[in-house]
Design a protein around this motif. Structure first.
Motif, mmCIF file in Angstrom:
data_model
loop_
_atom_site.group_PDB
_atom_site.id
_atom_site.type_symbol
_atom_site.label_atom_id
_atom_site.label_comp_id
_atom_site.label_asym_id
_atom_site.label_seq_id
_atom_site.Cartn_x
_atom_site.Cartn_y
_atom_site.Cartn_z
ATOM 1 N N VAL A 1 0.843 -1.200 0.000
ATOM 2 C CA VAL A 1 0.000 0.000 0.000
ATOM 3 C C VAL A 1 0.879 1.252 0.000
ATOM 4 C CG1 VAL A 1 -1.631 1.326 1.405
ATOM 5 C CG2 VAL A 1 -1.978 -1.122 1.056
ATOM 6 N N PHE A 2 1.941 1.225 0.789
ATOM 7 C CA PHE A 2 2.855 2.367 0.826
ATOM 8 C C PHE A 2 3.433 2.654 -0.556
ATOM 9 C CE2 PHE A 2 7.266 3.828 1.137
ATOM 10 C CZ PHE A 2 7.070 5.069 1.739
ATOM 11 N N PHE A 3 3.955 1.644 -1.224
ATOM 12 C CA PHE A 3 4.574 1.877 -2.531
ATOM 13 C C PHE A 3 3.550 2.218 -3.605
ATOM 14 C CE2 PHE A 3 8.207 -0.448 -0.675
ATOM 15 C CZ PHE A 3 9.162 0.528 -0.898
ATOM 16 N N VAL A 4 2.341 1.681 -3.500
ATOM 17 C CA VAL A 4 1.293 2.038 -4.464
ATOM 18 C C VAL A 4 0.908 3.509 -4.297
ATOM 19 C CG1 VAL A 4 -1.161 1.656 -4.976
ATOM 20 C CG2 VAL A 4 0.396 -0.280 -4.818
ATOM 21 N N LEU A 5 0.930 4.028 -3.072
ATOM 22 C CA LEU A 5 0.612 5.438 -2.848
ATOM 23 C C LEU A 5 1.788 6.365 -3.173
ATOM 24 C CD1 LEU A 5 -1.372 5.179 0.496
ATOM 25 C CD2 LEU A 5 -2.281 5.508 -1.801
ATOM 26 N N VAL A 6 2.988 5.912 -2.925
ATOM 27 C CA VAL A 6 4.164 6.762 -3.122
ATOM 28 C C VAL A 6 4.522 6.915 -4.601
ATOM 29 C CG1 VAL A 6 6.658 6.832 -2.730
ATOM 30 C CG2 VAL A 6 5.126 6.457 -0.831
ATOM 31 N N ALA A 7 4.325 5.882 -5.405
ATOM 32 C CA ALA A 7 4.736 5.942 -6.813
ATOM 33 C C ALA A 7 4.060 7.075 -7.583
ATOM 34 C CB ALA A 7 4.499 4.592 -7.488
ATOM 35 N N PRO A 8 2.716 7.220 -7.548
ATOM 36 C CA PRO A 8 2.133 8.357 -8.278
ATOM 37 C C PRO A 8 2.480 9.707 -7.650
ATOM 38 C CG PRO A 8 0.402 7.010 -7.298
ATOM 39 C CD PRO A 8 1.694 6.325 -7.041
ATOM 40 N N ALA A 9 2.618 9.736 -6.324
ATOM 41 C CA ALA A 9 3.000 10.994 -5.678
ATOM 42 C C ALA A 9 4.399 11.416 -6.117
ATOM 43 C CB ALA A 9 2.937 10.841 -4.161
ATOM 44 N N TYR A 10 5.284 10.457 -6.234
ATOM 45 C CA TYR A 10 6.646 10.755 -6.690
ATOM 46 C C TYR A 10 6.632 11.270 -8.128
ATOM 47 C CZ TYR A 10 11.611 10.168 -7.613
ATOM 48 O OH TYR A 10 12.919 10.396 -7.954
ATOM 49 N N TRP A 11 5.778 10.681 -8.955
ATOM 50 C CA TRP A 11 5.694 11.134 -10.347
ATOM 51 C C TRP A 11 5.173 12.573 -10.418
ATOM 52 C CZ3 TRP A 11 7.391 10.747 -14.955
ATOM 53 C CH2 TRP A 11 6.709 11.353 -16.006
ATOM 54 N N LEU A 12 4.168 12.883 -9.595
ATOM 55 C CA LEU A 12 3.602 14.233 -9.619
ATOM 56 C C LEU A 12 4.583 15.270 -9.081
ATOM 57 C CD1 LEU A 12 -0.037 13.477 -8.451
ATOM 58 C CD2 LEU A 12 0.732 14.133 -10.735
ATOM 59 N N ILE A 13 5.377 14.896 -8.107
ATOM 60 C CA ILE A 13 6.300 15.858 -7.502
ATOM 61 C C ILE A 13 7.599 15.968 -8.304
ATOM 62 C CG2 ILE A 13 7.717 16.299 -5.450
ATOM 63 C CD1 ILE A 13 5.439 15.008 -3.811
ATOM 64 N N ALA A 14 8.204 14.839 -8.646
ATOM 65 C CA ALA A 14 9.540 14.872 -9.235
ATOM 66 C C ALA A 14 9.549 14.798 -10.761
ATOM 67 C CB ALA A 14 10.374 13.730 -8.674
ATOM 68 N N LYS A 15 8.514 14.228 -11.361
ATOM 69 C CA LYS A 15 8.466 14.010 -12.818
ATOM 70 C C LYS A 15 9.684 13.220 -13.315
ATOM 71 C CE LYS A 15 4.904 16.786 -13.850
ATOM 72 N NZ LYS A 15 3.797 16.366 -13.064
ATOM 73 N N ASP A 16 10.143 12.290 -12.510
ATOM 74 C CA ASP A 16 11.326 11.484 -12.821
ATOM 75 C C ASP A 16 10.864 10.104 -13.288
ATOM 76 O OD1 ASP A 16 13.866 10.373 -12.957
ATOM 77 O OD2 ASP A 16 13.929 9.937 -10.810
ATOM 78 N N PRO A 17 11.047 9.761 -14.564
ATOM 79 C CA PRO A 17 10.561 8.465 -15.038
ATOM 80 C C PRO A 17 11.332 7.273 -14.463
ATOM 81 C CG PRO A 17 11.713 9.604 -16.786
ATOM 82 C CD PRO A 17 11.621 10.560 -15.642
ATOM 83 N N THR A 18 12.614 7.466 -14.194
ATOM 84 C CA THR A 18 13.409 6.354 -13.675
ATOM 85 C C THR A 18 12.986 5.982 -12.266
ATOM 86 O OG1 THR A 18 15.252 7.148 -15.001
ATOM 87 C CG2 THR A 18 15.756 5.548 -13.287
ATOM 88 N N GLY A 19 12.900 6.956 -11.385
ATOM 89 C CA GLY A 19 12.491 6.684 -10.010
ATOM 90 C C GLY A 19 11.059 6.189 -9.927
ATOM 91 N N THR A 20 10.193 6.745 -10.778
ATOM 92 C CA THR A 20 8.795 6.307 -10.773
ATOM 93 C C THR A 20 8.674 4.863 -11.224
ATOM 94 O OG1 THR A 20 8.119 8.564 -11.266
ATOM 95 C CG2 THR A 20 6.493 6.849 -11.626
ATOM 96 N N SER A 21 9.406 4.492 -12.272
ATOM 97 C CA SER A 21 9.327 3.099 -12.720
ATOM 98 C C SER A 21 9.927 2.162 -11.676
ATOM 99 C CB SER A 21 10.036 2.932 -14.061
ATOM 100 O OG SER A 21 11.408 3.243 -13.932
ATOM 101 N N ALA A 22 10.967 2.596 -10.968
ATOM 102 C CA ALA A 22 11.522 1.768 -9.895
ATOM 103 C C ALA A 22 10.507 1.588 -8.770
ATOM 104 C CB ALA A 22 12.806 2.394 -9.356
ATOM 105 N N LEU A 23 9.797 2.647 -8.423
ATOM 106 C CA LEU A 23 8.775 2.529 -7.373
ATOM 107 C C LEU A 23 7.598 1.663 -7.819
ATOM 108 C CD1 LEU A 23 8.789 6.159 -5.969
ATOM 109 C CD2 LEU A 23 9.409 4.078 -4.737
ATOM 110 N N VAL A 24 7.214 1.772 -9.079
ATOM 111 C CA VAL A 24 6.121 0.936 -9.597
ATOM 112 C C VAL A 24 6.537 -0.534 -9.593
ATOM 113 C CG1 VAL A 24 4.803 0.374 -11.679
ATOM 114 C CG2 VAL A 24 5.018 2.740 -10.944
ATOM 115 N N MET A 25 7.756 -0.813 -10.020
ATOM 116 C CA MET A 25 8.231 -2.204 -9.998
ATOM 117 C C MET A 25 8.346 -2.731 -8.570
ATOM 118 S SD MET A 25 8.182 -3.098 -12.904
ATOM 119 C CE MET A 25 9.137 -4.137 -13.900
#
Length: 132
Positions: A13-37
């Motif tokens: 649940v933590f990683f499912v919530l953090v991944a989109p928040a990270y994308w909205l804040i940082a706009k970093d595709p690498t970190g977002t894909s790592a969090l999604v994985m």
């Protein structure tokens, strides 16, 4: 295994919530894909543990009415000290150093010594002080 499954549910649940928040804040595709994985891998382990926890008989740790004595008994084999992991790590370091420096002769020496160290680590319980 229900306790472990619940730990992975919380992490999932933590990683499912953090991944989109990270994308909205940082706009970093690498970190977002790592969090999604990471979230997907956590969900995979969660479903695995939940599936097996529902099919197996509850352990004493999973039951509220369990006594401490029910968890007694042999827990497994715990190996004594060993020097072989040190030699395996040293030869791996030699292999990596040889590869990084382009010294192929050092890589070959590391592979030779590493195979000896790995065989020693695998077969350490067949001879000597801790033989079975």
């Amino acid at each position: 295994m229900k306790a472990e499954a619940w730990l992975f549910v919380i992490c999932s649940v933590f990683f499912v919530l953090v991944a989109p928040a990270y994308w909205l804040i940082a706009k970093d595709p690498t970190g977002t894909s790592a969090l999604v994985m990471t979230a997907l891998l956590m969900l995979l382990v969660t479903f695995y543990l939940g599936f097996h926890a529902s099919r197996m008989e509850p352990r004493p740790e999973d039951r509220k009415d369990a006594e401490i004595a029910e968890g007694a008994g042999e827990l497994g084999f715990f190996p004594p000290y060993s020097w072989w992991p040190l030699w395996c790590a040293a030869t791996l370091g030699l292999i990596v150093f040889g590869t990084a420096m382009g010294a192929w002769w050092l890589l070959i020496i590391g592979v030779g010594l590493g195979s000896i160290a790995l065989c020693g680590w695998i077969y350490e319980y067949y001879r000597g002080e801790h033989a079975h």
